[in-house]
Design a protein around this motif. Sequence first.
Motif, short mmCIF file in Angstrom:
data_model
loop_
_atom_site.label_atom_id
_atom_site.label_comp_id
_atom_site.label_asym_id
_atom_site.label_seq_id
_atom_site.Cartn_x
_atom_site.Cartn_y
_atom_site.Cartn_z
N GLU A 191 -2.34 29.28 -4.72
CA GLU A 191 -2.91 28.90 -3.42
C GLU A 191 -3.84 27.70 -3.52
O GLU A 191 -3.99 26.96 -2.56
CB GLU A 191 -3.64 30.11 -2.81
CG GLU A 191 -2.70 31.27 -2.52
CD GLU A 191 -3.39 32.55 -2.08
OE1 GLU A 191 -2.69 33.54 -1.81
OE2 GLU A 191 -4.63 32.56 -2.00
N CYS A 192 -4.48 27.54 -4.69
CA CYS A 192 -5.34 26.38 -4.94
C CYS A 192 -4.67 25.50 -5.99
O CYS A 192 -4.20 25.99 -7.02
CB CYS A 192 -6.72 26.81 -5.44
SG CYS A 192 -7.71 27.68 -4.22
N ASP A 241 -7.21 31.87 4.20
CA ASP A 241 -7.62 30.75 3.36
C ASP A 241 -7.15 30.92 1.92
O ASP A 241 -7.00 32.04 1.43
CB ASP A 241 -9.16 30.61 3.36
CG ASP A 241 -9.69 30.08 4.69
OD1 ASP A 241 -8.92 29.43 5.41
OD2 ASP A 241 -10.87 30.33 5.00
N LYS A 289 -2.13 24.80 3.70
CA LYS A 289 -3.58 24.77 3.51
C LYS A 289 -3.91 25.12 2.06
O LYS A 289 -3.40 26.11 1.51
CB LYS A 289 -4.26 25.78 4.44
CG LYS A 289 -5.79 25.76 4.37
CD LYS A 289 -6.42 26.96 5.03
CE LYS A 289 -6.28 26.91 6.54
NZ LYS A 289 -7.09 28.00 7.18
N THR A 290 -4.77 24.33 1.44
CA THR A 290 -5.10 24.56 0.04
C THR A 290 -6.50 24.06 -0.27
O THR A 290 -7.21 23.55 0.61
CB THR A 290 -4.07 23.87 -0.90
OG1 THR A 290 -4.32 24.27 -2.25
CG2 THR A 290 -4.16 22.35 -0.78
N ARG A 291 -6.91 24.25 -1.51
CA ARG A 291 -8.15 23.69 -2.05
C ARG A 291 -7.83 23.22 -3.46
O ARG A 291 -7.06 23.87 -4.18
CB ARG A 291 -9.26 24.75 -2.08
CG ARG A 291 -9.74 25.18 -0.70
CD ARG A 291 -10.40 26.53 -0.72
NE ARG A 291 -10.95 26.86 0.60
CZ ARG A 291 -11.23 28.10 1.00
NH1 ARG A 291 -11.02 29.12 0.20
NH2 ARG A 291 -11.74 28.30 2.20
N THR A 331 -11.62 22.75 1.82
CA THR A 331 -10.30 23.10 2.32
C THR A 331 -9.59 21.85 2.83
O THR A 331 -10.19 21.00 3.49
CB THR A 331 -10.40 24.13 3.45
OG1 THR A 331 -11.16 25.26 2.99
CG2 THR A 331 -9.04 24.60 3.89
N GLN A 332 -8.33 21.71 2.50
CA GLN A 332 -7.54 20.54 2.91
C GLN A 332 -6.10 20.97 3.17
O GLN A 332 -5.71 22.10 2.88
CB GLN A 332 -7.58 19.47 1.82
CG GLN A 332 -7.06 19.96 0.47
CD GLN A 332 -7.19 18.92 -0.61
OE1 GLN A 332 -6.30 18.09 -0.78
NE2 GLN A 332 -8.30 18.96 -1.35
N GLN A 333 -5.33 20.06 3.70
CA GLN A 333 -3.92 20.32 3.94
C GLN A 333 -3.10 19.44 3.01
O GLN A 333 -3.27 18.22 2.98
CB GLN A 333 -3.55 20.05 5.39
CG GLN A 333 -2.17 20.56 5.79
CD GLN A 333 -1.92 20.42 7.27
OE1 GLN A 333 -1.82 19.32 7.79
NE2 GLN A 333 -1.84 21.55 7.96
#
Length: 443
Positions: A400-401, A422, A361-363, A353-355
């Motif tokens: 989202e990712c 998440d 917030k994303t991956r 997980t990162q910003q």
Amino acid sequence: MTDWHPQSWRDFPILQQPQYPDAPALQRASAELSERPPLVTAGEISALRQELAAASRGECFVLQGGDCAESFSECRQDIIANRLRVLLQMSLVLTHGLKQRVVRIGRFAGQYAKPRSADLETMDGQTLPSFRGDLVNAPEFTAAARAPDPQRLLQGHACSALSLNYVRALIEGGFADLHHPENWDLAWMQHAPHAQAYGALLREIGSAVEFFETLSGQRMEHLDRVRLFSSHEALVLEYESALTRQTPDGLQHNLGCHMPWIGMRTAQADHAHVEYCRGINNPIGIKLGPGMTVQWLGQLMDSLDPERQPGRLVLIHRFGADKLSQELPELIEAVRSSGHPVVWLCDPMHGNTQQAANGIKTRDFDDILRELLEAFQVHRQCGSRLGGVHLELTGENVTECTGGARSLSAEDLKLRYQSQVDPRLNGEQALELAMAIATAATA
């Protein structure tokens, strides 16, 4: 186990629990919940334990996937069906590629609570309780919405029952029939980069089914249905203990799902969540991440599986792509030395997980894939076997990712970012990952 009962966890230190302002209301809700019908049966739980025992022997592969945090508002026909569709698509790809049975465990029908890094959240000078999932409170930043509400425990049970009922009805009605995999198509994925390869796979399997049925002169009835088990994090112990029942064999089962798991934030060996889980006969998942030591893991395994029973423990590692090769090998060796017959799963989501630069917030798909591929390699090098994967995913067309075949960018995240907590893989990214797993596991 003579010193254990479904409420013995109350005598232990506990973390990540909501502070309900109305204690009598909580007692009334818990009492009502304890009288409601169970959501699963002890027989189904036993069947999953047998499947997990087979997975620990390398006879099948586990696919555990679903929402990060379910919401009551998404307890809808289309969302439930799409979630089932993407799991069926992935399991078909994995079965074909791995030449093994796939055990399907949905991260749904109860995944309504989430642990948080802080009890309180401050916004514009106002401090309120953190959002802990729909089972506890609501995401809107108001005092009324963020107050933990015991009635939500009952609503969580109701939504879980509705979800499971619809999934079972779909499966019994032939939705998962391998003779008609077109039922599993997600309309928005018709022009996905991997749609052509997936279509070719369906045609190949369809031809094989037709050939064997022609040869035998009989319809292959066992292709009409699949088994799908449910799982969620055993977080709010008021909910979990209220759904714990003693079955006629004298054993205690959590009948709110088939497989609960313990997260890193509540995995202290001498705390309430481990005390609760040690007494139920369900298979138990344990999340392993940075900070998990050999000694800590040994304490957890000895407490939760003192008799070393196959199918009891599922270890789900989530280190992140940059840390896995440094931290996982010594845990694999410790488990091997202990004699516990565990199933290893890789969760390549939480450690990555990162910003994004825009604050969302994303991956990144490449990090998720890198951790997963490295997990297969590390297990092989250590003489172990990665027995499955644990993913946060949805059948909806979310953004989202980042990454994947469509190369979603940080700017694309603004298009359809719907998760309450998440980021999840969308169906297209999940299918792409399944194809990569099928290749990596047989390499």
